[in-house]
Design an enzyme around this catalytic site. Structure first.
Site, PDB file in Angstrom:
ATOM      1  N   GLU A  88       0.806  -1.219   0.000  1.00 28.25           N
ATOM      2  CA  GLU A  88       0.000   0.000   0.000  1.00 28.25           C
ATOM      3  C   GLU A  88       0.839   1.270   0.000  1.00 28.25           C
ATOM      4  OE1 GLU A  88      -2.870  -0.185   3.172  1.00 28.25           O
ATOM      5  OE2 GLU A  88      -3.867  -1.945   2.303  1.00 28.25           O
ATOM      6  N   THR A 259      -8.143   5.280  17.065  1.00 29.96           N
ATOM      7  CA  THR A 259      -6.760   5.187  16.580  1.00 29.96           C
ATOM      8  C   THR A 259      -6.545   6.056  15.344  1.00 29.96           C
ATOM      9  OG1 THR A 259      -7.363   3.156  15.461  1.00 29.96           O
ATOM     10  CG2 THR A 259      -6.179   2.945  17.556  1.00 29.96           C
ATOM     11  N   ASP A 324     -18.133   1.759  12.757  1.00 34.44           N
ATOM     12  CA  ASP A 324     -16.748   1.682  12.300  1.00 34.44           C
ATOM     13  C   ASP A 324     -16.469   2.681  11.179  1.00 34.44           C
ATOM     14  OD1 ASP A 324     -14.097   0.811  12.147  1.00 34.44           O
ATOM     15  OD2 ASP A 324     -14.563  -0.745  10.685  1.00 34.44           O
ATOM     16  N   LYS A 351     -15.173   7.560   5.063  1.00 34.05           N
ATOM     17  CA  LYS A 351     -15.749   6.218   5.015  1.00 34.05           C
ATOM     18  C   LYS A 351     -17.272   6.270   5.053  1.00 34.05           C
ATOM     19  CE  LYS A 351     -13.161   2.500   7.357  1.00 34.05           C
ATOM     20  NZ  LYS A 351     -13.214   1.724   8.618  1.00 34.05           N
TER      21      LYS A 351
HETATM   22 CA    CA Z   1     -11.835   0.720  12.258  1.00 36.60          CA
END
Ligand code: CA
Length: 610
Positions: A88, A259, A324, A351
């Protein structure tokens, strides 16, 4: 007479020495703060993760343009070593060399003229011990270069400074331990002599943070926890004291998450570092005993001072996240005219399916609109910037099973987008209609040192019908696309099939081009203004692809990228099944080609792997 001759000789010799010194200085020009401030301006080099301080991945190069791009061919390739994960990383180009890092954090330097290895440094990660602590793939997104050093994050929690000329280690810092459920996967950024780095692992019980290290010594300068700690103890700073008011229960016992594993940018004029934070841990707000609370600073965008780590502003795209929807996706900093007003903006294709535009000096919300199919929210309140969450989306409070879009893989994830100031468009690798079924794990029992997501795929009988979707409707059967988005009008301008939220990525150029590496191994190029396809090369790598870069060497423009998974390790015994919406190109089956660094040039005659 003799004395005059000596003086002339002396002047000649000092002149020669000076000229040699200048030449050597040009050859091995050290990258300092000024070089980073000007990074990407000429397009000759690629010195930072996102090319420019604004992380635009926009190159002013135009030797390769709409009329010549079809002549692109392989110059050379370099086997980067063992795989077992996606490559990546964004390679860097400096001093006639390409610098990269593999998924297992092996750092390498290659002569960009020949593809011959200059040096290689293996951190010798204890793979057996670390593997079970890696939540989301053995990956590494890149390195930094500064003051003659390559700064490399190691997946096991170390930060390493290597001599850029020789690869010799100069210092090592311990950012976090995998024993504490942390890993590092993001590319470090440099700000005012400091290396800024964050940690991954919010599916495990962790308290997220990012930290700054002195680039010369590796000494810790400051650390910013994204989650408040045990309130019976002193808070590390006033921001965390305030943040603790947005939690209830005993969140600190499970860490809280948040995080920092991808998006970060430094604006030297604003003197602010921008940082994205990940999901809450466990995933459902219900299990964090925080019903209806925002849980700062999960799923947030933070702006901090590089000298001290002091928080200047924050914006939270997803208050009280239960899905998430990490808000860590890469930022683009640009100056846009919006409603007749010049704005210094920070932009993120989250996201969660919304494209956010914020004022990067103040954190003020400017606008957000869906660029993919979204069912978790009805939209974003354009006054407050808060999402209008569909009540049905609270599967945890409702004790219901429901399928929501986007999936935790995201409408856009780490695959780098780019911004072309000429077209005014952002090119977003998008998963157009991903979704996932959520259901609360009602008999959740905390498992120390293990994944604690706290959700099941089914659990409360038939799934409740999903709320009506908002956002652009993809053509029938199209799940992955490159979306050209106008951030001023918050509207799609064009789209082409292929790509997706995870894997590969884009670079855009003054040659009116967008290059895209697609997770299935293709290198494609489109006109930047209209999205007409001009190039499609199957590299033979078939998976685990990284984003493309471009640079000049000996008067020729190159395009380069990493890719290939190599031997795929067996999945973890307790690993969850791949989420719906996962990019199939990232999971090759059958024999795989060893991971490679590929470089392309006009009329290149190299032979690609079959
Ligand atoms: Ca996550």
């Amino acid at each position: 007479m003799r004395a005059r001759k000596l003086i002339v000789l002396f002047l000649f010799l000092t002149g020669l020495l000076f000229a040699t010194w200048i030449a050597a200085g040009q050859q091995t020009r050290r990258i300092d703060d000024l070089a980073l401030r000007n990074a990407g301006k000429t397009g000759e080099e690629w010195l930072t993760y996102g090319l420019t301080p604004g992380e635009t991945r926009y190159s002013p190069l135009k030797q390769i343009d709409t009329s010549s791009v079809s002549r692109l061919g392989l110059a050379w390739s370099y086997d980067v070593g063992q795989g077992g994960g996606n490559q990546e990383a964004t390679p860097l180009f400096w001093n006639g060399g390409l610098y990269g890092i593999t998924n297992w954090s092996v750092v390498f330097a290659v002569d960009a003229r020949t593809g011959k290895e200059r040096w290689r440094w293996d951190p010798e990660v204890n793979q057996t011990a670390v593997r079970p602590k890696i939540c989301c793939g053995v990956v590494n997104r890149g390195i930094a270069i500064y003051q003659g050093k390559i700064i490399a994050p190691v997946i096991d929690g170390r930060l390493e400074a290597l001599d850029a000329e020789t690869g010799k280690p100069l210092w090592e810092a311990r950012v976090a331990y995998p024993q504490d459920n942390f890993t590092i996967t993001m590319a470090p950024r440099i700000a005012k002599g400091k290396v800024i780095i964050g940690v991954s692992g919010s599916e495990f019980p962790v308290r997220g943070f990012f930290a700054a290290y002195d680039a010369n010594t590796g000494q810790l300068a400051w650390r910013f926890y994204t989650i408040p700690g045990d309130p019976s103890k002193p808070f590390e700073n006033p921001a965390l004291k305030k943040a603790a008011e947005t939690w209830s229960g005993q969140w600190w016992k499970l860490g809280g998450g948040g995080t920092v594993w991808d998006g970060m940018a430094y604006d030297p004029d604003a003197d602010l570092i921008y940082v994205g934070t990940g999901n809450g841990g466990p995933w459902p707000e219900e299990l964090r005993q925080s019903k209806g609370k925002d849980n700062l600073f999960v799923c947030s965008i933070l702006a901090v001072r590089p000298d001290t780590g002091e928080l200047k502003w924050y914006y939270q795209p997803v208050p009280g996240d239960s899905w998430d929807y990490d808000s860590v996706q890469g930022f683009i900093l640009a100056d846009l005219t919006i409603n007749g007003r010049q704005r210094k903006v920070l932009m993120q294709a989250n996201k969660d399916g919304f494209y956010y535009v914020l004022d990067r000096l103040t954190g003020a919300f400017i606008s957000a609109q869906p660029f993919a199919q979204v069912t978790w929210a009805k939209g974003i309140d354009q006054e407050t910037g808060r999402p209008i969450v569909n009540p049905e989306a609270h599967y945890d409070q409702n004790k219901e099973t429901i399928t929501l879009a986007p999936s935790p893989n995201g409408a856009h994830n780490w695959s780098p987008m780019s911004f072309n100031p000429s077209t005014g468009l952002v090119y977003i690798p998008t998963t157009t209609d991903g979704s996932r079924t959520f259901s609360l794990e009602t008999d959740f029992v905390y498992k120390p040192g293990e994944r604690n997501t706290g959700i099941l795929r089914t659990g409360f009988g038939p799934a409740r019908p999903a709320p009506a979707a908002i956002g652009p409707v993809p053509p029938e059967g199209q799940h992955f696309a490159l979306v050209a988005w106008d951030p001023v009008t918050q509207k799609e301008r064009w789209r082409t099939p292929g790509g997706g939220a995870v894997g590969g990525g884009t670079v855009t150029t003054a040659g009116n081009l967008v290059f895209q590496v697609i997770p299935d191994g293709h290198l494609v190029a489109y006109t930047a203004d209209k999205g007409e396809k001009l190039l499609d090369i199957q590299t033979g790598l078939r998976g685990g692809m990284g984003p493309p870069i471009t640079y000049m060497l000996d008067g020729k423009q190159y395009v380069a990228f990493l890719g290939g998974q190599g031997i795929v390790l067996p999945p973890l015994p307790n690993a969850p099944p791949p989420a719906p919406g996962a990019v199939p190109g990232n999971a090759p089956t059958g024999p795989t080609v060893p991971p490679k660094l590929l470089t392309f040039v006009l009329d290149g005659k190299g032979v690609l792997p079959k």
